[in-house]
Design a protein around this motif. Structure first.
Motif, PDB file in Angstrom:
ATOM      1  N   ALA A  56       0.546  -1.149   0.441  1.00  0.00           N
ATOM      2  CA  ALA A  56       0.099   0.270   0.157  1.00  0.00           C
ATOM      3  C   ALA A  56       1.044   1.027   0.077  1.00  0.00           C
ATOM      4  O   ALA A  56       0.663   2.157  -1.131  1.00  0.00           O
ATOM      5  CB  ALA A  56      -0.812  -0.299   1.655  1.00  0.00           C
ATOM      6  N   ALA A  57       1.817   1.447   0.822  1.00  0.00           N
ATOM      7  CA  ALA A  57       2.331   2.499   1.204  1.00  0.00           C
ATOM      8  C   ALA A  57       3.481   2.687  -0.251  1.00  0.00           C
ATOM      9  O   ALA A  57       3.707   3.712  -0.763  1.00  0.00           O
ATOM     10  CB  ALA A  57       3.968   2.067   2.022  1.00  0.00           C
ATOM     11  N   TYR A  58       4.149   1.402  -1.124  1.00  0.00           N
ATOM     12  CA  TYR A  58       4.940   1.779  -2.442  1.00  0.00           C
ATOM     13  C   TYR A  58       3.994   2.380  -3.792  1.00  0.00           C
ATOM     14  O   TYR A  58       4.001   2.957  -4.883  1.00  0.00           O
ATOM     15  CB  TYR A  58       4.658   0.256  -2.783  1.00  0.00           C
ATOM     16  N   TYR A  63       1.638   6.310  -7.654  1.00  0.00           N
ATOM     17  CA  TYR A  63       0.810   7.018  -7.959  1.00  0.00           C
ATOM     18  C   TYR A  63       0.183   8.015  -6.864  1.00  0.00           C
ATOM     19  O   TYR A  63      -1.069   8.275  -8.167  1.00  0.00           O
ATOM     20  CB  TYR A  63      -0.409   5.965  -8.156  1.00  0.00           C
ATOM     21  N   ASN A  64      -0.198   7.759  -6.439  1.00  0.00           N
ATOM     22  CA  ASN A  64      -0.931   9.039  -5.433  1.00  0.00           C
ATOM     23  C   ASN A  64      -0.403   9.686  -4.804  1.00  0.00           C
ATOM     24  O   ASN A  64      -1.017  11.320  -4.355  1.00  0.00           O
ATOM     25  CB  ASN A  64      -1.599   8.699  -4.729  1.00  0.00           C
ATOM     26  N   SER A  65       1.409  10.343  -4.892  1.00  0.00           N
ATOM     27  CA  SER A  65       1.831  11.269  -4.799  1.00  0.00           C
ATOM     28  C   SER A  65       2.675  12.650  -5.651  1.00  0.00           C
ATOM     29  O   SER A  65       2.592  12.339  -6.436  1.00  0.00           O
ATOM     30  CB  SER A  65       3.196  11.228  -3.735  1.00  0.00           C
ATOM     31  N   ASN A  66       3.000  13.815  -4.914  1.00  0.00           N
ATOM     32  CA  ASN A  66       3.667  14.339  -5.323  1.00  0.00           C
ATOM     33  C   ASN A  66       5.106  14.305  -5.917  1.00  0.00           C
ATOM     34  O   ASN A  66       6.163  15.399  -6.521  1.00  0.00           O
ATOM     35  CB  ASN A  66       3.501  15.895  -5.333  1.00  0.00           C
ATOM     36  N   PHE A  67       5.766  13.385  -5.752  1.00  0.00           N
ATOM     37  CA  PHE A  67       7.485  12.693  -5.852  1.00  0.00           C
ATOM     38  C   PHE A  67       7.629  12.513  -7.235  1.00  0.00           C
ATOM     39  O   PHE A  67       7.297  11.894  -7.837  1.00  0.00           O
ATOM     40  CB  PHE A  67       7.248  11.387  -4.485  1.00  0.00           C
ATOM     41  N   LEU A  73      17.370  10.338  -7.485  1.00  0.00           N
ATOM     42  CA  LEU A  73      17.776   9.011  -6.698  1.00  0.00           C
ATOM     43  C   LEU A  73      18.139   8.119  -7.712  1.00  0.00           C
ATOM     44  O   LEU A  73      19.337   7.362  -7.148  1.00  0.00           O
ATOM     45  CB  LEU A  73      16.065   8.341  -6.720  1.00  0.00           C
ATOM     46  N   VAL A  74      18.340   8.537  -9.560  1.00  0.00           N
ATOM     47  CA  VAL A  74      19.275   7.326 -10.001  1.00  0.00           C
ATOM     48  C   VAL A  74      20.648   8.272 -10.004  1.00  0.00           C
ATOM     49  O   VAL A  74      21.102   6.821  -9.744  1.00  0.00           O
ATOM     50  CB  VAL A  74      18.603   7.634 -11.168  1.00  0.00           C
ATOM     51  N   ILE A  75      20.500   9.281 -10.293  1.00  0.00           N
ATOM     52  CA  ILE A  75      21.873  10.069 -10.297  1.00  0.00           C
ATOM     53  C   ILE A  75      22.981   9.451  -8.242  1.00  0.00           C
ATOM     54  O   ILE A  75      23.914   8.826  -7.775  1.00  0.00           O
ATOM     55  CB  ILE A  75      22.018  11.531  -9.803  1.00  0.00           C
ATOM     56  N   ILE A  76      22.009   9.641  -7.251  1.00  0.00           N
ATOM     57  CA  ILE A  76      22.175   8.929  -5.713  1.00  0.00           C
ATOM     58  C   ILE A  76      22.731   6.854  -5.960  1.00  0.00           C
ATOM     59  O   ILE A  76      23.901   7.032  -5.111  1.00  0.00           O
ATOM     60  CB  ILE A  76      20.925   9.130  -4.701  1.00  0.00           C
ATOM     61  N   ASP A 148       5.382   3.314 -14.820  1.00  0.00           N
ATOM     62  CA  ASP A 148       5.782   2.978 -13.177  1.00  0.00           C
ATOM     63  C   ASP A 148       6.303   1.812 -13.137  1.00  0.00           C
ATOM     64  O   ASP A 148       6.817   2.037 -12.247  1.00  0.00           O
ATOM     65  CB  ASP A 148       4.026   2.826 -13.773  1.00  0.00           C
ATOM     66  N   LEU A 149       7.186   1.210 -13.995  1.00  0.00           N
ATOM     67  CA  LEU A 149       7.605  -0.028 -14.261  1.00  0.00           C
ATOM     68  C   LEU A 149       9.591   0.212 -13.639  1.00  0.00           C
ATOM     69  O   LEU A 149      10.221   0.285 -12.742  1.00  0.00           O
ATOM     70  CB  LEU A 149       8.182  -0.878 -14.914  1.00  0.00           C
ATOM     71  N   LEU A 150      10.048   1.685 -14.186  1.00  0.00           N
ATOM     72  CA  LEU A 150      10.632   2.593 -14.350  1.00  0.00           C
ATOM     73  C   LEU A 150      11.084   2.630 -13.024  1.00  0.00           C
ATOM     74  O   LEU A 150      11.710   3.053 -12.079  1.00  0.00           O
ATOM     75  CB  LEU A 150      10.831   3.492 -15.479  1.00  0.00           C
ATOM     76  N   LYS A 151      10.205   3.091 -12.933  1.00  0.00           N
ATOM     77  CA  LYS A 151      10.177   4.301 -11.492  1.00  0.00           C
ATOM     78  C   LYS A 151       9.723   3.414 -10.062  1.00  0.00           C
ATOM     79  O   LYS A 151      10.612   3.624  -9.005  1.00  0.00           O
ATOM     80  CB  LYS A 151       9.085   4.843 -10.965  1.00  0.00           C
ATOM     81  N   ALA A 152       9.441   2.152 -10.415  1.00  0.00           N
ATOM     82  CA  ALA A 152       9.097   1.197  -8.907  1.00  0.00           C
ATOM     83  C   ALA A 152      10.695   0.455  -9.153  1.00  0.00           C
ATOM     84  O   ALA A 152      11.391  -0.135  -7.838  1.00  0.00           O
ATOM     85  CB  ALA A 152       8.473   0.166  -9.302  1.00  0.00           C
ATOM     86  N   LEU A 153      11.847   0.373 -10.058  1.00  0.00           N
ATOM     87  CA  LEU A 153      12.663  -0.272  -9.735  1.00  0.00           C
ATOM     88  C   LEU A 153      13.690   0.250  -9.207  1.00  0.00           C
ATOM     89  O   LEU A 153      14.540   0.286  -8.554  1.00  0.00           O
ATOM     90  CB  LEU A 153      13.239  -0.962 -10.996  1.00  0.00           C
ATOM     91  N   VAL A 154      13.790   1.618  -9.500  1.00  0.00           N
ATOM     92  CA  VAL A 154      14.634   3.242  -9.222  1.00  0.00           C
ATOM     93  C   VAL A 154      14.179   2.717  -7.798  1.00  0.00           C
ATOM     94  O   VAL A 154      14.732   3.133  -6.701  1.00  0.00           O
ATOM     95  CB  VAL A 154      14.121   4.217  -9.457  1.00  0.00           C
ATOM     96  N   ILE A 155      12.796   2.898  -7.198  1.00  0.00           N
ATOM     97  CA  ILE A 155      12.458   3.092  -5.554  1.00  0.00           C
ATOM     98  C   ILE A 155      13.182   1.256  -5.029  1.00  0.00           C
ATOM     99  O   ILE A 155      13.575   1.430  -3.848  1.00  0.00           O
ATOM    100  CB  ILE A 155      10.833   2.832  -5.352  1.00  0.00           C
ATOM    101  N   GLY A 156      12.315   0.584  -4.873  1.00  0.00           N
ATOM    102  CA  GLY A 156      13.651  -1.107  -5.112  1.00  0.00           C
ATOM    103  C   GLY A 156      14.396  -0.948  -4.629  1.00  0.00           C
ATOM    104  O   GLY A 156      15.525  -1.241  -3.920  1.00  0.00           O
ATOM    105  N   GLY A 157      15.286   0.107  -5.569  1.00  0.00           N
ATOM    106  CA  GLY A 157      16.805  -0.333  -5.461  1.00  0.00           C
ATOM    107  C   GLY A 157      17.325   0.800  -4.325  1.00  0.00           C
ATOM    108  O   GLY A 157      18.384   0.573  -3.789  1.00  0.00           O
TER     109      GLY A 157
END
Length: 241
Positions: A56-58, A63-67, A73-76, A148-157
């Motif tokens: 749910a947090a993911y 999908y619902n945040s303004n981030f 994050l990719v650079i970091i 969305d998949l690309l974003k998910a890989l960044v967040i999970g990474g």
């Protein structure tokens, strides 16, 4: 269009605001749960739930945040992983009786390119295998989007940032177990983020991630190291005596 954090269904709105201090969270028509309870929560609580691998947090963040600072994050991630690998190799040179020369800065940039290529191979492999999976099974989810998949890989990474602890800890036997725990947790974070973005089970998600990780490891190991080092003169002289 927003998403329900419980079932992933699309919702028109997350809440209705009746006054500057009063708002009512909308319920999802599909599951009957609140569309997104996190709109009333502090971001720290969202982060804690993400650490606990709550889907749910993911969904809220994707999908619902303004981030939108995914590129930051990719650079970091790229800089941190490159620095960790460069630091480990530098330590190997020192333990073998060699010291990194004044070209050590050049070696870091080489490691940066090296790591960037391996991460790119990981992302490319995961996306291509996911697209191939949908074509073979002919069951592409309507909710799935490549972005969305690309974003998910960044967040999970982001879980890989825990590896920075290895620079502080001493290199001993316990560190190996801690390193394995960090790797395992990183895979779980990627697995959770992937399953949210692709609306799939953990088994199918794990297959795509494993293939991507294998591709990343292959690309990284297939590029030869051309690190520059100089022999420790003091150590060499003492051994000669």
């Amino acid at each position: 269009m927003y998403r329900c954090i419980s079932c992933g269904a699309q919702v028109q709105e997350l809440y209705r605001q009746y006054s500057p201090t009063v708002l009512k969270i909308v319920k999802c028509e599909e599951c009957g749960e609140f569309a997104d309870k996190y709109v009333e929560y502090d971001p720290v609580i969202v982060l804690v739930d993400m650490v606990l691998l709550d889907k749910a947090a993911y969904r809220h963040l994707l999908y619902n945040s303004n981030f939108k600072a995914y590129w930051k994050l990719v650079i970091i991630l790229l800089l941190s992983e490159s620095f960790i690998r460069w630091s480990n190799k530098r330590q190997q040179f020192e333990e073998s009786g060699q010291l990194m020369s004044f070209r050590s800065e050049r070696n870091f940039y080489f490691e940066l390119n090296h790591t960037g290529l391996s991460l790119l191979s990981f992302v490319t492999s995961v996306v291509l295998l996911t697209e191939l999976r949908w074509k073979i099974l002919r069951s592409r989810p309507a909710k799935y989007r490549r972005l969305d998949l690309l974003k998910a890989l960044v967040i999970g990474g982001c879980a890989k940032l825990l590896n920075l602890i290895s620079i502080i800890w001493k290199q001993d036997d316990e560190l190996e177990y801690q390193h394995l725990l960090i790797i395992g947790y990183s895979v779980l974070c990627l697995l959770t983020a992937y399953s949210v973005a692709c609306d799939s089970g953990r088994v199918g998600s794990l297959a795509g991630l494993i293939a991507g990780l294998l591709a990343q490891d292959y690309v990284y190991n297939s590029i030869p190291d051309n690190y520059s080092a100089t022999t420790n003169v003091t150590l060499g002289q003492s051994q000669g005596q």
